[in-house]
Design a protein around this motif. Structure first.
Motif, PDB file in Angstrom:
ATOM      1  N   ALA A 689       0.805  -1.218   0.000  1.00 19.22           N
ATOM      2  CA  ALA A 689       0.000   0.000   0.000  1.00 19.22           C
ATOM      3  C   ALA A 689       0.840   1.271   0.000  1.00 19.22           C
ATOM      4  CB  ALA A 689      -0.928   0.007   1.214  1.00 19.22           C
ATOM      5  N   THR A 690       2.161   1.169   0.154  1.00 18.36           N
ATOM      6  CA  THR A 690       3.031   2.350   0.176  1.00 18.36           C
ATOM      7  C   THR A 690       2.998   3.053  -1.170  1.00 18.36           C
ATOM      8  OG1 THR A 690       4.506   1.403   1.843  1.00 18.36           O
ATOM      9  CG2 THR A 690       5.400   3.160   0.457  1.00 18.36           C
ATOM     10  N   ARG A 691       2.727   4.347  -1.159  1.00 21.69           N
ATOM     11  CA  ARG A 691       2.560   5.126  -2.397  1.00 21.69           C
ATOM     12  C   ARG A 691       3.766   5.985  -2.750  1.00 21.69           C
ATOM     13  NH1 ARG A 691      -2.312   2.348  -1.916  1.00 21.69           N
ATOM     14  NH2 ARG A 691      -3.938   3.221  -3.224  1.00 21.69           N
ATOM     15  N   CYS A 692       4.623   6.295  -1.801  1.00 23.68           N
ATOM     16  CA  CYS A 692       5.692   7.244  -2.094  1.00 23.68           C
ATOM     17  C   CYS A 692       6.874   6.982  -1.178  1.00 23.68           C
ATOM     18  CB  CYS A 692       5.207   8.684  -1.934  1.00 23.68           C
ATOM     19  SG  CYS A 692       4.627   9.069  -0.271  1.00 23.68           S
ATOM     20  N   ALA A 693       7.994   7.570  -1.543  1.00 22.70           N
ATOM     21  CA  ALA A 693       9.198   7.438  -0.731  1.00 22.70           C
ATOM     22  C   ALA A 693       9.078   8.296   0.521  1.00 22.70           C
ATOM     23  CB  ALA A 693      10.421   7.859  -1.544  1.00 22.70           C
ATOM     24  N   GLU A 694       9.588   7.770   1.616  1.00 23.47           N
ATOM     25  CA  GLU A 694       9.577   8.488   2.880  1.00 23.47           C
ATOM     26  C   GLU A 694      10.990   8.621   3.410  1.00 23.47           C
ATOM     27  OE1 GLU A 694       7.103   6.216   5.424  1.00 23.47           O
ATOM     28  OE2 GLU A 694       5.238   6.708   4.384  1.00 23.47           O
ATOM     29  N   HIS A 695      11.150   9.503   4.376  1.00 26.86           N
ATOM     30  CA  HIS A 695      12.432   9.622   5.074  1.00 26.86           C
ATOM     31  C   HIS A 695      12.440   8.601   6.198  1.00 26.86           C
ATOM     32  CE1 HIS A 695      15.475  11.174   7.861  1.00 26.86           C
ATOM     33  NE2 HIS A 695      16.016  11.773   6.808  1.00 26.86           N
ATOM     34  N   ILE A 696      13.415   7.713   6.183  1.00 25.91           N
ATOM     35  CA  ILE A 696      13.435   6.640   7.165  1.00 25.91           C
ATOM     36  C   ILE A 696      14.289   7.024   8.362  1.00 25.91           C
ATOM     37  CG2 ILE A 696      15.353   5.483   5.971  1.00 25.91           C
ATOM     38  CD1 ILE A 696      14.240   2.833   7.023  1.00 25.91           C
ATOM     39  N   GLY A 697      13.687   6.905   9.526  1.00 27.72           N
ATOM     40  CA  GLY A 697      14.427   6.927  10.771  1.00 27.72           C
ATOM     41  C   GLY A 697      14.472   5.493  11.248  1.00 27.72           C
ATOM     42  N   PHE A 698      15.619   4.909  11.368  1.00 23.89           N
ATOM     43  CA  PHE A 698      15.727   3.463  11.531  1.00 23.89           C
ATOM     44  C   PHE A 698      14.947   2.973  12.744  1.00 23.89           C
ATOM     45  CE2 PHE A 698      17.884  -0.456  12.881  1.00 23.89           C
ATOM     46  CZ  PHE A 698      17.758  -1.187  11.713  1.00 23.89           C
ATOM     47  N   LEU A 699      15.121   3.600  13.880  1.00 24.49           N
ATOM     48  CA  LEU A 699      14.466   3.120  15.094  1.00 24.49           C
ATOM     49  C   LEU A 699      12.955   3.315  15.018  1.00 24.49           C
ATOM     50  CD1 LEU A 699      16.952   4.292  17.875  1.00 24.49           C
ATOM     51  CD2 LEU A 699      16.673   2.004  16.909  1.00 24.49           C
ATOM     52  N   THR A 700      12.505   4.480  14.523  1.00 21.94           N
ATOM     53  CA  THR A 700      11.064   4.717  14.433  1.00 21.94           C
ATOM     54  C   THR A 700      10.414   3.800  13.413  1.00 21.94           C
ATOM     55  OG1 THR A 700      11.481   6.504  12.837  1.00 21.94           O
ATOM     56  CG2 THR A 700      11.243   7.112  15.162  1.00 21.94           C
ATOM     57  N   THR A 701      11.141   3.457  12.370  1.00 22.08           N
ATOM     58  CA  THR A 701      10.596   2.540  11.369  1.00 22.08           C
ATOM     59  C   THR A 701      10.568   1.115  11.892  1.00 22.08           C
ATOM     60  OG1 THR A 701      11.420   3.938   9.566  1.00 22.08           O
ATOM     61  CG2 THR A 701      10.868   1.664   9.024  1.00 22.08           C
ATOM     62  N   MET A 702      11.640   0.702  12.567  1.00 23.08           N
ATOM     63  CA  MET A 702      11.693  -0.659  13.095  1.00 23.08           C
ATOM     64  C   MET A 702      10.655  -0.865  14.198  1.00 23.08           C
ATOM     65  SD  MET A 702      13.808  -2.649  11.578  1.00 23.08           S
ATOM     66  CE  MET A 702      13.911  -3.918  12.828  1.00 23.08           C
ATOM     67  N   PHE A 703      10.520   0.121  15.064  1.00 19.75           N
ATOM     68  CA  PHE A 703       9.566   0.011  16.164  1.00 19.75           C
ATOM     69  C   PHE A 703       8.294   0.786  15.823  1.00 19.75           C
ATOM     70  CE2 PHE A 703      13.741  -0.731  17.968  1.00 19.75           C
ATOM     71  CZ  PHE A 703      13.537  -1.863  18.744  1.00 19.75           C
ATOM     72  N   ASN A 704       7.657   0.339  14.750  1.00 22.48           N
ATOM     73  CA  ASN A 704       6.424   0.963  14.281  1.00 22.48           C
ATOM     74  C   ASN A 704       5.268   0.484  15.161  1.00 22.48           C
ATOM     75  OD1 ASN A 704       4.048   1.623  12.858  1.00 22.48           O
ATOM     76  ND2 ASN A 704       5.145   1.637  10.916  1.00 22.48           N
ATOM     77  N   VAL A 705       4.836   1.349  16.059  1.00 25.24           N
ATOM     78  CA  VAL A 705       3.838   0.959  17.051  1.00 25.24           C
ATOM     79  C   VAL A 705       2.534   0.547  16.380  1.00 25.24           C
ATOM     80  CG1 VAL A 705       2.482   1.734  19.033  1.00 25.24           C
ATOM     81  CG2 VAL A 705       4.870   2.436  18.803  1.00 25.24           C
ATOM     82  N   LYS A 706       2.098   1.286  15.366  1.00 27.22           N
ATOM     83  CA  LYS A 706       0.846   0.954  14.678  1.00 27.22           C
ATOM     84  C   LYS A 706       0.922  -0.437  14.056  1.00 27.22           C
ATOM     85  CE  LYS A 706      -0.584   5.684  13.527  1.00 27.22           C
ATOM     86  NZ  LYS A 706      -0.891   6.631  12.426  1.00 27.22           N
ATOM     87  N   GLU A 707       2.070  -0.741  13.482  1.00 28.29           N
ATOM     88  CA  GLU A 707       2.227  -2.051  12.851  1.00 28.29           C
ATOM     89  C   GLU A 707       2.191  -3.164  13.887  1.00 28.29           C
ATOM     90  OE1 GLU A 707       4.463  -2.813   8.769  1.00 28.29           O
ATOM     91  OE2 GLU A 707       5.829  -2.524  10.447  1.00 28.29           O
ATOM     92  N   PHE A 708       2.856  -2.949  15.013  1.00 32.17           N
ATOM     93  CA  PHE A 708       2.828  -3.944  16.088  1.00 32.17           C
ATOM     94  C   PHE A 708       1.404  -4.145  16.602  1.00 32.17           C
ATOM     95  CE2 PHE A 708       7.498  -3.012  17.400  1.00 32.17           C
ATOM     96  CZ  PHE A 708       7.934  -3.820  16.363  1.00 32.17           C
ATOM     97  N   ILE A 709       0.667  -3.049  16.719  1.00 29.55           N
ATOM     98  CA  ILE A 709      -0.715  -3.161  17.195  1.00 29.55           C
ATOM     99  C   ILE A 709      -1.551  -3.989  16.220  1.00 29.55           C
ATOM    100  CG2 ILE A 709      -2.834  -1.850  17.617  1.00 29.55           C
ATOM    101  CD1 ILE A 709      -1.103   0.377  18.795  1.00 29.55           C
ATOM    102  N   TRP A 710      -1.353  -3.750  14.913  1.00 27.68           N
ATOM    103  CA  TRP A 710      -2.101  -4.518  13.920  1.00 27.68           C
ATOM    104  C   TRP A 710      -1.737  -6.002  13.968  1.00 27.68           C
ATOM    105  CZ3 TRP A 710      -6.418  -3.868  11.551  1.00 27.68           C
ATOM    106  CH2 TRP A 710      -6.887  -2.591  11.266  1.00 27.68           C
TER     107      TRP A 710
END
Length: 758
Positions: A689-710
């Motif tokens: 579903a990703t539509r565009c490039a984002e700026h990655i912060g490694f820790l915030t991306t790895m520990f994606n709280v919304k993804e863990f909740i899902w």
């Protein structure tokens, strides 16, 4: 008109020119010049249609010279014909629009879908598209706007351009033209004799975190070495037409340069807006899930209000199953520390799998990201295989512990019931996931890579689902496996089918059985070492790992039960010892210290030993890889076996055993199977579903709280609707069967006694 990939070549060569001169560049006064002159004639020769020495150009003149050969293509109305435009303002402002279109398309040229030998239908719609685009028709501008353009940050890895997916699919023009979104794969190769180009190539490809070819499978492991570039083309153009036109334009603009593009456009990576109704099988499967959910709610309400219903329906009671999920009551035979061990490794495995999933997405700072993860501590996410070994070990331990307990009580083992009990636990949950991912998930989302990571998996499952339910899917290769992450279910089930022989061997003849199991463990270890060394495999993801090497490692070692037998045997032996160890027998303090020292050192070696493999300058060594694959599982599982043994036999009451024995981990244990099954569908949903490039912060991306909740939510749903209800049914029918057997035995005994009395 240089196409967008052609502009990449221009940009790269321009960067090289600036880098070579070391002189200031005055764009406003002299164009792209060094002291007013471009000295690199190769750039101009590649872009000059006459292929002759062009003299000294300013930047504006250079752009003008490139645009001349495309000017007629997009502005010559005698070639494209007259007619009414779908732009209602064109007749009013025709002169201004013509002038503005000419200037705009000289600076940012459109992609020409009709370049090269394409089909007649494609040429016809491309003609209409060019005509309407030149007149600024809104639908044509949307297609032009939705196509990827050359971005900033190329040297920071911002090479994957997804364009505007929704804008392209929403474009509807004249003559039945619809926007078709194609994600093309471009492989950029450079002249290896050019050290300057090689350096730029390394930055563009983010230090080759993975090496891949354009032909490598990309649905499970990302093709990190290819460039994803979005093209919005008329719907009549086939994927082959898009590929031909791209190849034609690129060949024209990279001629006589040190750059070479390979192009591939897969049919399933070209999408138009869905207009048809849902397939019948999707509707049926959707109704099935709705029915299961309704049954759970209704039976839960009946359970709550005391309405009498059958035991089979009561097994689906939502109320009862929620209470069972969150219960902190321990079973009498529970091994407390195992719940914390399972939770720790499950969390580490989620992080490891997430670290692989992030490489599918485009990032504006991808090169920065790969430089950041070239640190020793990122060993945490590079050793995904390490965190699956404890689950195999725990399976062997619990199986042996249960079997030996039953042998102690009854003197026999009902293998058929054990197999049926196992199937009741794993098949319904696995079946629900396969049904959902095959028939429902492809239709609940969309995106540039949706067909790659979601629909492609569904297509594989439609052909090979039966292998998963025979638990043989891990023998047919990673590339062709339905839901590849379920290979662990196949391995564990195959080893479970073998477990009665292993347990009976050590229970009936321990002096023969224990050495026999030790020989099997040593043989499995030696096999891993030999195959890894001989075929140059690697279970550890290092910089420059090729996609082919990863698939070979999986197919030739990782997904084969013969290569995972070592830790399973360790678990079986541990379960046997826990049952046979005399109560309250303490271990000598010296043995305790030696045991702790050895286990800690082995676990550190397994976890941190391969840290240098994460360095960007690491050179593959087959001895390192073979040693890691052979001995890391033993070292990592060893400390968990040691802690479990000491805690369960009362030889320790330290903080580590107390932490692992925390009652809250009982809940994570009940969710662990569903978490393992649902994490990749959640990861791939977000990737697709990703539509565009984002700026990655490694820790915030790895520990994606919304993804863990899902992941947790989907695991809870899967557990409450399928895993727990079918375990309830299993328990109910097993108790019923035992009651019938007991009743039959009682009746037989009474009959015999009656005959004796007579």
């Amino acid at each position: 008109m240089p196409s967008f990939p052609g502009a990449i070549a221009l940009l790269l060569l321009g960067i090289l020119q600036i880098g070579h001169t070391g002189q200031p560049v005055d764009v406003l006064r002299g164009g792209l010049t060094t002291s007013g002159i471009i000295q690199e004639e190769e750039i101009l020769r590649a872009l000059n249609p006459n292929k002759s020495a062009p003299g000294n150009f300013t930047f504006v003149e250079l752009i003008d010279s490139v645009a001349q050969r495309y000017d007629s293509l997009f502005t010559d109305t005698s070639r494209i014909g007259a007619g009414q435009s779908s732009n209602p303002y064109y007749d009013i402002h025709s002169e201004k629009i013509d002038h503005e279109a000419r200037n705009l398309f000289q600076i940012v040229p459109p992609f020409d879908p009709a370049a090269g030998p394409v089909s007649a239908e494609c040429k016809l719609q491309a003609e209409t598209y060019r005509k309407e685009l030149n007149k600024f028709a809104l639908w044509a501008l949307k297609m032009y706007d939705a196509t990827a353009k050359v971005p900033s940050g190329l040297l920071n890895g911002n090479v994957n351009q997804l364009g505007d997916f929704d804008e392209c699919l929403g474009a509807e023009g004249t003559d039945g033209i619809r926007g078709q979104y194609c994600l093309a794969y471009l492989q950029l190769d450079v002249d290896q004799s050019r050290t300057d180009l090689r350096h730029l190539h390394r930055l563009l490809h983010s230090h080759y975190a993975f090496r891949s070819n354009i032909s490598d499978p990309g649905h499970r492991v990302p093709r990190f070495g290819t460039i994803n570039w979005a093209v919005c083309a008329p719907s009549a153009c086939t994927p082959r037409d898009v590929e031909v036109s791209l190849r034609h334009v690129l060949a024209e603009h990279t001629e006589e340069t040190g750059l070479k593009f390979t192009v591939k456009v897969n049919a399933d990576m070209c999408q138009v807006r869905r207009t048809g109704s849902l397939p019948l099988e999707t509707i049926v499967v959707g109704l099935f899930f709705v029915g299961i959910a309704a049954l759970s709610v209704i039976s839960g309400l009946c359970d709550h209000y005391g309405v009498p219903i059958g035991q089979a329906a009561l097994a689906f009671s939502l109320k009862r199953n929620v209470l069972k999920l969150v219960s902190l009551d321990r079973d009498e035979s529970d091994i407390a520390t195992l719940h914390g061990i399972r939770a720790l490794n499950a969390f580490m495995l989620v992080l490891a799998h997430k670290s692989l999933a992030i490489f599918f997405n485009p990032y504006v700072n991808r090169t920065d990201m790969t430089e950041y993860i070239g640190k020793p501590w990122t060993v945490i996410g590079r050793a995904a295989s390490l965190y699956t070994d404890p689950f195999i070990m725990l399976s062997g331990l619990l199986t042996a512990y249960s079997f030996v307990g039953k042998l102690n009580r009854t003197g026999k083992l009902d293998v058929t019931n054990e197999y049926l009990s196992r199937l009741f636990r794993i098949v319904p949950t696995l079946g629900a996931l396969v049904l959902f991912c095959t028939f429902v998930m492809p239709y609940i989302g969309s995106g540039p890579q949706w067909n790659l990571v979601v629909t492609h998996h569904a297509d594989i499952c439609k052909k090979t689902w039966w292998r998963n339910f025979l638990f043989i899917h891990n023998y047919f290769g990673f590339e062709k496996m339905c839901l590849t992450h379920t290979h662990h279910v196949g391995i564990d089930t195959q080893l479970f089918f073998l477990s009665p022989l292993l347990v009976l061997a050590i229970y009936k003849r321990p002096k023969i059985g224990i050495p026999l199991l030790a020989i099997l463990a040593v043989a499995s270890t030696a096999l891993r070492f030999y195959v890894t060394y001989h075929y140059r495999l690697n279970n550890y993801i290092f910089f420059g790992t090729s996609i082919r090497q990863l698939f070979d490692t999986a197919n030739l070692s990782y997904i084969l039960p013969s290569h995972r037998l070592t830790v399973y045997v360790i678990g079986v032996l541990a379960g046997y010892v826990l049952r046979k160890w005399p109560k309250n027998e303490k271990i000598n303090d010296k043995i305790l210290k030696v045991g702790w020292f050895l286990c800690i050192m082995m676990s550190i070696g397994a976890f941190f030993g391969p840290a240098r493999m994460g360095s960007m300058d690491y050179v593959y060594n087959p001895v390192h890889a073979a040693t890691y694959n052979a001995f890391a599982p033993i070292g990592w599982c060893g400390i968990f076996v040691w802690v479990t043994f000491l805690a369960h036999t009362g030889n320790t009451d330290g903080w580590l055993s107390k932490a692992f024995a925390w009652r809250g981990f009982l809940v994570t244990t009940r969710l662990s199977y569903a978490v393992y099954l649902t994490q990749f569908p959640v990861f791939f949903f977000n990737v697709g579903a990703t539509r565009c490039a984002e700026h990655i912060g490694f820790l915030t991306t790895m520990f994606n709280v919304k993804e863990f909740i899902w992941i947790i939510l989907t695991a809870v749903v899967l557990t409450l609707l399928f895993e727990t209800p079918f375990q309830n049914l299993r328990n109910y029918y097993l108790k019923r069967q035992r009651a019938l057997v007991s009743q039959s035995t009682t009746t037989t005994r009474r009959t015999v006694e009656g005959k004796k009395i007579d």
